[in-house]
Design an enzyme around this catalytic site. Sequence first.
Site, PDB file in Angstrom:
ATOM      1  CB  VAL A   1     -22.283  66.825  42.160  1.00 22.58           C
ATOM      2  CG1 VAL A   1     -21.727  65.994  41.016  1.00 22.58           C
ATOM      3  CG2 VAL A   1     -22.863  68.144  41.653  1.00 22.58           C
TER       4      VAL A   1
ATOM      5  CG  ASN B   1     -17.690  71.656  34.026  1.00 24.70           C
ATOM      6  OD1 ASN B   1     -17.303  72.747  33.624  1.00 24.70           O
ATOM      7  ND2 ASN B   1     -18.811  71.085  33.563  1.00 24.70           N
TER       8      ASN B   1
ATOM      9  CE1 TYR C   1     -21.588  79.975  38.900  1.00 22.46           C
ATOM     10  CE2 TYR C   1     -20.744  82.150  38.324  1.00 22.46           C
ATOM     11  CZ  TYR C   1     -20.752  80.779  38.138  1.00 22.46           C
ATOM     12  OH  TYR C   1     -19.932  80.217  37.190  1.00 22.46           O
TER      13      TYR C   1
ATOM     14  CB  ALA D   1     -20.556  84.678  47.434  1.00 20.96           C
TER      15      ALA D   1
END
Length: 253
Positions: free
Chosen positions: A57, A83, A149, A151
């Site tokens: 992704v 997700n 992470y 942030a």
Amino acid sequence: MTLTLDLSGRVALVTGGARGIGRGVSAVLVEAGARVITCGRSDAEPAPGTEHRVCDVRDGDEVAALVEAIVASHGRLDVLVNNAGGAPYALAEDSSRRLDDKILGLNLEAVLAVAKAAHAVMRTQSDGGAIVNISSVSAVRPSPGTATYGAAKAGVDSLTRSLAVEWGPQVRVNSIDVGLCRTEQTDDHYGGDAAVAAIEATIPLGRMAEPQEIGQVVAFLASDLAGYVSGANLACHGGGEPPVFLHITKEKS
């Protein structure tokens, strides 16, 4: 009035949907009647009732090809669950620029890229679509050891609110701030059953979430029952994390 949560006939994409929380989300969406496609960077055993496709992704071209393939096979895309995510433990002073970029790329930039690809399809459909971004309690409280992470997840919550304004009324966009959740990696990550039990004792509901419970919240937000819910950040954390001073006070009393 009878309330029903029915996703029959809807096509859903769950990124990172073959493992962990994503697998639980996928299972609930299938149970609700949706046709579910999961994706991940590598091939994986699909969750029951789903189909799995390989897609990184973080790669815009791969994302575009994935969404095009879903529409070609199923004719539409009604639900996106962003997700895929995660980060290793690393104190900010020790984290390299390269690692920071990778964490931001997976947990924020990819969320926007997949959302934009999905929106391009959903906006052309008469009944639009719904996007649910899986965020984290790390977005709203200190996240030592995973600061980048946290942030990124704060960015996801902000992004959710902005996209809900830009993309309404055709597409609803919401996020879920997920707390601690049991997955196949929980014991290894936290150091075994005793450590997990000690952590669970600090949660007001007395336990970590099960992946399917996150899936039930996703299914609600994707369904017509949430037809007037957009731009929301919904907390799913078992009551949150009580302030440390409460535990200290209790120990002294």
